[in-house]
Design an enzyme around this catalytic site. Structure first.
Site, PDB file in Angstrom:
ATOM      1  CB  SER A 140      -5.762 -37.424 -37.878  1.00 35.50           C
ATOM      2  OG  SER A 140      -6.659 -39.216 -38.435  1.00 35.50           O
ATOM      3  CE1 TYR A 153      -7.167 -37.107 -32.285  1.00 39.19           C
ATOM      4  CE2 TYR A 153      -8.269 -37.395 -34.765  1.00 39.19           C
ATOM      5  CZ  TYR A 153      -6.939 -37.745 -33.432  1.00 39.19           C
ATOM      6  OH  TYR A 153      -5.913 -38.548 -34.311  1.00 39.19           O
TER       7      TYR A 153
HETATM    8  N1  LIG Z   1      -3.462 -44.082 -33.382  1.00 36.66           N
HETATM    9  C1  LIG Z   1      -4.190 -44.238 -34.628  1.00 36.66           C
HETATM   10  O1  LIG Z   1      -4.784 -44.266 -36.017  1.00 36.66           O
HETATM   11  C2  LIG Z   1      -3.825 -42.655 -34.974  1.00 36.66           C
HETATM   12  C3  LIG Z   1      -4.225 -41.910 -36.515  1.00 36.66           C
HETATM   13  C4  LIG Z   1      -4.715 -40.596 -36.808  1.00 36.66           C
HETATM   14  C5  LIG Z   1      -3.677 -40.201 -36.360  1.00 36.66           C
HETATM   15  N2  LIG Z   1      -2.797 -39.797 -34.644  1.00 36.66           N
HETATM   16  C6  LIG Z   1      -1.769 -39.323 -34.202  1.00 36.66           C
HETATM   17  O2  LIG Z   1      -0.436 -39.348 -34.642  1.00 36.66           O
HETATM   18  C7  LIG Z   1      -0.224 -38.972 -33.034  1.00 36.66           C
HETATM   19  C8  LIG Z   1       0.885 -40.298 -32.478  1.00 36.66           C
HETATM   20  O3  LIG Z   1      -0.376 -40.838 -32.002  1.00 36.66           O
HETATM   21  P1  LIG Z   1      -0.517 -42.707 -31.200  1.00 36.66           P
HETATM   22  O4  LIG Z   1      -0.967 -43.345 -31.354  1.00 36.66           O
HETATM   23  O5  LIG Z   1       0.745 -43.017 -31.647  1.00 36.66           O
HETATM   24  O6  LIG Z   1      -0.341 -42.412 -29.521  1.00 36.66           O
HETATM   25  P2  LIG Z   1      -0.130 -42.928 -28.593  1.00 36.66           P
HETATM   26  O7  LIG Z   1       0.865 -44.344 -28.244  1.00 36.66           O
HETATM   27  O8  LIG Z   1      -1.124 -42.584 -27.097  1.00 36.66           O
HETATM   28  O9  LIG Z   1       1.092 -41.811 -27.882  1.00 36.66           O
HETATM   29  C9  LIG Z   1       0.811 -40.213 -27.766  1.00 36.66           C
HETATM   30  C10 LIG Z   1       2.298 -40.318 -27.029  1.00 36.66           C
HETATM   31  O10 LIG Z   1       2.871 -38.522 -26.814  1.00 36.66           O
HETATM   32  C11 LIG Z   1       2.955 -38.695 -26.232  1.00 36.66           C
HETATM   33  N3  LIG Z   1       2.290 -36.867 -25.236  1.00 36.66           N
HETATM   34  C12 LIG Z   1       0.725 -36.818 -24.712  1.00 36.66           C
HETATM   35  N4  LIG Z   1       0.672 -35.580 -24.331  1.00 36.66           N
HETATM   36  C13 LIG Z   1       2.024 -35.022 -25.012  1.00 36.66           C
HETATM   37  C14 LIG Z   1       2.408 -34.113 -24.265  1.00 36.66           C
HETATM   38  N5  LIG Z   1       1.251 -32.866 -23.703  1.00 36.66           N
HETATM   39  N6  LIG Z   1       3.558 -33.110 -23.878  1.00 36.66           N
HETATM   40  C15 LIG Z   1       3.982 -34.342 -24.328  1.00 36.66           C
HETATM   41  N7  LIG Z   1       4.106 -35.647 -25.157  1.00 36.66           N
HETATM   42  C16 LIG Z   1       2.967 -35.689 -24.661  1.00 36.66           C
HETATM   43  C17 LIG Z   1       2.611 -39.570 -24.740  1.00 36.66           C
HETATM   44  O11 LIG Z   1       3.024 -39.691 -23.831  1.00 36.66           O
HETATM   45  P3  LIG Z   1       2.984 -39.782 -22.282  1.00 36.66           P
HETATM   46  O12 LIG Z   1       1.359 -39.406 -22.245  1.00 36.66           O
HETATM   47  O13 LIG Z   1       3.943 -39.753 -21.318  1.00 36.66           O
HETATM   48  O14 LIG Z   1       2.919 -37.868 -22.165  1.00 36.66           O
HETATM   49  C18 LIG Z   1       3.114 -40.518 -26.367  1.00 36.66           C
HETATM   50  O15 LIG Z   1       4.190 -40.574 -26.137  1.00 36.66           O
HETATM   51  C19 LIG Z   1      -1.031 -38.825 -32.335  1.00 36.66           C
HETATM   52  O16 LIG Z   1      -0.632 -36.821 -32.825  1.00 36.66           O
HETATM   53  C20 LIG Z   1      -2.426 -38.870 -33.059  1.00 36.66           C
HETATM   54  O17 LIG Z   1      -3.342 -38.151 -33.411  1.00 36.66           O
HETATM   55  C21 LIG Z   1      -3.320 -41.615 -34.393  1.00 36.66           C
END
Ligand SMILES: NC(=O)c1ccc[n+]([C@@H]2O[C@H](COP(=O)([O-])OP(=O)(O)OC[C@H]3O[C@@H](n4cnc5c(N)ncnc54)[C@H](OP(=O)(O)O)[C@@H]3O)[C@@H](O)[C@H]2O)c1
Length: 245
Positions: A140, A153
């Site tokens: 991130s 985080y």
């Molecule tokens: N969105 C943002 O603004 C942003 C910014 C910077 C970085 N990121 C990073 O990008 C990545 C993806 O984020 P996102 O925003 O796309 O999140 P999201 O839409 O909440 O999706 C998270 C995914 O991870 C899965 N997951 C969570 N815990 C898990 C576990 N213990 N085992 C297996 N699967 C798991 C969830 O499915 P289940 O809940 O069904 O397990 C879901 O498929 C993350 O690492 C996040 O920190 C996001």
């Protein structure tokens, strides 16, 4: 070691049922790659399978060592190899240590999902496929400047950033590309309540695949593009504005 072309690649994406992971999965599928995704919840996995019957959707919690092995067994059974591991699954927890006496509630789980599990899974994968092409870590912009509302985080993502950097040097002689993706605020369920500008996950996925094709060390989509440079030029101003996000 030969680099597989996009269409021939076998790719495993943790958390590939939602947000950035789902967009990465769909971008790879559009290229003709063989894709496996994992997640914990049955509903999103079923939706993914219905939309993409050619892909493999595995119910697995990446923090569970047995589930990780079962997941890699499923990839072996279906595709018999792996070229790209994308450590994407993550969680975002706001914590206020100034006002909440129980601010560390669920901290072990947060550290396990965001830091320990991707490191463990990387080790599991390297033990099985020493000749894979690339490993991606989704950190991130907050890995470089910790957010005021979620300091743990910032801590765990900075930890993963450090792991990716050292691992890149360790694996360089083996020609395994280690890419760190630092998304900006992205329009996904993780931050559905966040107002303000958010990048489309499809755009984040497109930039990530370009960075992989070009064997870049980092993918810096949108506003994170200038972050490393700005942190060198005007560290205090940038830290003040990013930390407030
Ligand atoms: N969105 C943002 O603004 C942003 C910014 C910077 C970085 N990121 C990073 O990008 C990545 C993806 O984020 P996102 O925003 O796309 O999140 P999201 O839409 O909440 O999706 C998270 C995914 O991870 C899965 N997951 C969570 N815990 C898990 C576990 N213990 N085992 C297996 N699967 C798991 C969830 O499915 P289940 O809940 O069904 O397990 C879901 O498929 C993350 O690492 C996040 O920190 C996001």
């Amino acid at each position: 070691m030969a680099t597989q072309s996009g269409s021939a690649q076998v790719v495993l994406i943790t958390g590939g049922t939602s947000g950035i992971g789902l967009s990465l999965a769909e971008t790879y599928l559009a290229r003709g790659a063989s894709v496996a995704v994992c997640g914990r919840s049955a509903g999103p996995l079923e939706r993914f399978s219905r939309a993409h019957p050619e892909a493999l959707a595995i119910q697995a919690d990446i923090t569970d060592p047995g589930a990780r092995i079962m997941m890699l067994d499923a990839v072996t059974a279906r595709f018999d190899r792996l070229d790209v591991l994308i450590n994407n699954a993550g969680t975002f927890n706001e914590r206020n240590f100034a006002t909440d006496p129980d601010a560390t509630r669920g901290l072990d789980q947060e550290i396990a999902i965001n830091l320990t599990a991707p490191i463990e899974l990387t080790n599991d994968v390297l033990n099985r496929w020493a000749d894979l092409t690339a490993i991606v870590f989704v950190t991130s912009g907050f890995a470089l400047v910790s957010p005021t509302r979620a300091p743990t985080y910032g801590a765990v993502k900075a930890g993963l950033h450090g792991f990716a950097e050292g691992l890149r040097r360790q694996l360089a002689p083996n020609k395994i590309h280690v890419l760190e993706l630092l998304p900006p605020a992205t329009d996904t369920p993780m931050n559905a309540e966040l107002t303000g500008k958010k990048m489309a996950p499809e755009a984040v996925a497109g930039i990530t695949l370009k960075a992989l094709d070009r064997r870049r060390p980092m993918a810096l989509p949108g506003p994170t593009k200038l972050l490393p440079t700005m942190l060198r030029i005007t560290p205090n101003t940038i830290k003040r504005s990013v930390a407030k996000m």
